[in-house]
Design a protein around this motif. Structure first.
Motif, mmCIF file in Angstrom:
data_model
loop_
_atom_site.group_PDB
_atom_site.id
_atom_site.type_symbol
_atom_site.label_atom_id
_atom_site.label_comp_id
_atom_site.label_asym_id
_atom_site.label_seq_id
_atom_site.Cartn_x
_atom_site.Cartn_y
_atom_site.Cartn_z
ATOM 1 N N ARG A 250 11.195 -85.064 -15.158
ATOM 2 C CA ARG A 250 10.152 -85.377 -16.133
ATOM 3 C C ARG A 250 8.794 -84.855 -15.658
ATOM 4 N NH1 ARG A 250 9.968 -89.207 -20.098
ATOM 5 N NH2 ARG A 250 11.849 -90.194 -19.260
ATOM 6 N N ALA A 251 8.056 -84.244 -16.568
ATOM 7 C CA ALA A 251 6.706 -83.762 -16.263
ATOM 8 C C ALA A 251 5.714 -84.418 -17.227
ATOM 9 C CB ALA A 251 6.630 -82.252 -16.382
ATOM 10 N N GLN A 252 4.462 -84.483 -16.806
ATOM 11 C CA GLN A 252 3.416 -85.067 -17.636
ATOM 12 C C GLN A 252 2.918 -84.089 -18.690
ATOM 13 O OE1 GLN A 252 2.624 -88.331 -17.321
ATOM 14 N NE2 GLN A 252 4.238 -88.380 -15.757
ATOM 15 N N ALA A 253 3.132 -82.791 -18.456
ATOM 16 C CA ALA A 253 2.678 -81.762 -19.392
ATOM 17 C C ALA A 253 3.626 -80.576 -19.296
ATOM 18 C CB ALA A 253 1.247 -81.326 -19.064
ATOM 19 N N PRO A 254 3.775 -79.779 -20.368
ATOM 20 C CA PRO A 254 4.733 -78.673 -20.361
ATOM 21 C C PRO A 254 4.410 -77.582 -19.349
ATOM 22 C CG PRO A 254 3.387 -78.658 -22.368
ATOM 23 C CD PRO A 254 3.133 -79.954 -21.686
ATOM 24 N N ASP A 255 3.142 -77.495 -18.907
ATOM 25 C CA ASP A 255 2.794 -76.446 -17.958
ATOM 26 C C ASP A 255 2.858 -76.930 -16.506
ATOM 27 O OD1 ASP A 255 0.637 -78.132 -18.109
ATOM 28 O OD2 ASP A 255 -0.872 -76.538 -18.213
ATOM 29 N N GLN A 256 3.370 -78.133 -16.272
ATOM 30 C CA GLN A 256 3.585 -78.596 -14.908
ATOM 31 C C GLN A 256 4.910 -78.023 -14.411
ATOM 32 O OE1 GLN A 256 3.255 -82.857 -14.733
ATOM 33 N NE2 GLN A 256 1.043 -82.826 -14.935
ATOM 34 N N LEU A 257 4.835 -77.276 -13.326
ATOM 35 C CA LEU A 257 5.969 -76.481 -12.876
ATOM 36 C C LEU A 257 6.653 -77.092 -11.668
ATOM 37 C CD1 LEU A 257 4.218 -72.986 -13.014
ATOM 38 C CD2 LEU A 257 5.489 -74.133 -14.838
ATOM 39 N N SER A 258 7.888 -76.687 -11.443
ATOM 40 C CA SER A 258 8.565 -77.020 -10.203
ATOM 41 C C SER A 258 7.892 -76.281 -9.053
ATOM 42 C CB SER A 258 10.040 -76.614 -10.289
ATOM 43 O OG SER A 258 10.151 -75.194 -10.352
ATOM 44 N N THR A 259 8.202 -76.712 -7.834
ATOM 45 C CA THR A 259 7.650 -76.028 -6.661
ATOM 46 C C THR A 259 8.041 -74.564 -6.655
ATOM 47 O OG1 THR A 259 7.646 -78.062 -5.353
ATOM 48 C CG2 THR A 259 7.686 -75.989 -4.139
ATOM 49 N N LEU A 260 9.279 -74.270 -6.994
ATOM 50 C CA LEU A 260 9.736 -72.877 -7.012
ATOM 51 C C LEU A 260 8.997 -72.064 -8.069
ATOM 52 C CD1 LEU A 260 13.334 -71.570 -6.596
ATOM 53 C CD2 LEU A 260 11.957 -70.755 -8.513
ATOM 54 N N GLU A 261 8.887 -72.587 -9.269
ATOM 55 C CA GLU A 261 8.209 -71.848 -10.330
ATOM 56 C C GLU A 261 6.737 -71.621 -9.988
ATOM 57 O OE1 GLU A 261 9.994 -73.092 -14.572
ATOM 58 O OE2 GLU A 261 9.416 -74.793 -13.328
ATOM 59 N N ALA A 262 6.076 -72.655 -9.493
ATOM 60 C CA ALA A 262 4.656 -72.523 -9.183
ATOM 61 C C ALA A 262 4.424 -71.516 -8.066
ATOM 62 C CB ALA A 262 4.092 -73.887 -8.781
ATOM 63 N N THR A 263 5.287 -71.532 -7.060
ATOM 64 C CA THR A 263 5.124 -70.595 -5.950
ATOM 65 C C THR A 263 5.379 -69.166 -6.397
ATOM 66 O OG1 THR A 263 5.819 -72.327 -4.396
ATOM 67 C CG2 THR A 263 5.856 -70.053 -3.602
ATOM 68 N N CYS A 264 6.406 -68.957 -7.203
ATOM 69 C CA CYS A 264 6.655 -67.606 -7.729
ATOM 70 C C CYS A 264 5.466 -67.114 -8.546
ATOM 71 C CB CYS A 264 7.919 -67.594 -8.581
ATOM 72 S SG CYS A 264 9.466 -67.646 -7.640
ATOM 73 N N ALA A 265 4.891 -67.992 -9.356
ATOM 74 C CA ALA A 265 3.722 -67.613 -10.155
ATOM 75 C C ALA A 265 2.544 -67.269 -9.261
ATOM 76 C CB ALA A 265 3.366 -68.743 -11.111
ATOM 77 N N ALA A 266 2.354 -68.052 -8.211
ATOM 78 C CA ALA A 266 1.242 -67.792 -7.294
ATOM 79 C C ALA A 266 1.440 -66.476 -6.558
ATOM 80 C CB ALA A 266 1.120 -68.945 -6.294
ATOM 81 N N LEU A 267 2.653 -66.221 -6.099
ATOM 82 C CA LEU A 267 2.917 -64.968 -5.393
ATOM 83 C C LEU A 267 2.762 -63.768 -6.320
ATOM 84 C CD1 LEU A 267 6.014 -65.979 -3.223
ATOM 85 C CD2 LEU A 267 3.643 -65.705 -2.477
ATOM 86 N N ALA A 268 3.221 -63.910 -7.551
ATOM 87 C CA ALA A 268 3.053 -62.826 -8.514
ATOM 88 C C ALA A 268 1.579 -62.542 -8.758
ATOM 89 C CB ALA A 268 3.752 -63.188 -9.823
#
Length: 210
Positions: free
Chosen positions: A161-179
């Motif tokens: 469960r997330a509080q908002a649709p743009d709250q990401l998993s650790t993996l998704e957020a890290t991939c986005a940051a690296l990109a």
């Protein structure tokens, strides 16, 4: 860099995979997707996340050759100062930080981002409450400039469960940051595709999540 193995927690009766440390019946090794990346990654995982079947930090760490995963709430300051690279904390600035007595983070100098090979991205793995506690208990983390993610799509992390649709998993957020830091979003698509497989696997084990 070799993975940091998570210590055993009590006596495990079921056979466990020596690589992903999960029960062999729930092994996630098929989803490990090694990538060539430039930015070093240090994952600081809250202890309560270690045995969470829905967690993504272990899959992330096994897929990123230049990464380490450390477990705890309070970390040895030497672990956070043992690199000559420019360190960035992947964590958004939130409105209640001043109420907690946290200092404002330093401004990120754009010049530091010119060479991805000289960057170390520090990622906090845990719920918002757990990650905020890690930040609160480690003053050195509070002194790091922060990286904010831009124009993020909705998360594919359907198992938590997330509080908002743009709250990401650790993996998704890290991939986005690296990109964002390396200027190459396509490079990380194979791991994100594998992440979708991981999510589907977890959904198959437990059809209904709340």
């Amino acid at each position: 860099m070799a993975p940091l193995l998570v210590p055993e927690h009590g006596t495990r009766k079921r056979p466990h995979c020596a690589t992903c440390l999960r029960p062999q019946s729930a092994c996630i090794c098929p989803w490990i997707t090694p990538l060539v990346h430039q930015v070093e990654v240090l994952i600081l995982q809250h202890p309560l996340e270690v045995d969470n079947a829905k967690g993504t930090a272990r899959l992330l760490q096994l897929s990123l050759p230049h990464s380490r995963l450390l477990i705890g709430e309070v970390f040895d300051p030497q672990l956070l100062t043992d690199s000559p690279k420019h360190q960035l904390l992947l964590y958004p600035e939130t409105a209640n930080e001043q109420a907690l007595g946290l200092p404002a983070p330093p401004v990120l100098d754009p010049a530091c981002l010119s060479d991805p090979t000289q960057l170390r991205l520090i990622v906090l793995d845990g719920t918002w409450r757990k990650s905020r506690k890690i930040l609160y208990l480690n003053p050195l983390l509070q002194q790091l400039p922060r990286l904010s993610l831009r124009d993020m799509p909705a998360s594919h992390y359907r198992i938590r469960r997330a509080q908002a649709p743009d709250q990401l998993s650790t993996l998704e957020a890290t991939c986005a940051a690296l990109a964002q830091l390396e200027g190459d979003a396509e490079k990380f698509q194979p791991l994100l595709a594998a992440f979708d497989g991981f999510v589907a696997q977890q959904l198959a084990y437990r059809p209904t999540y709340t």
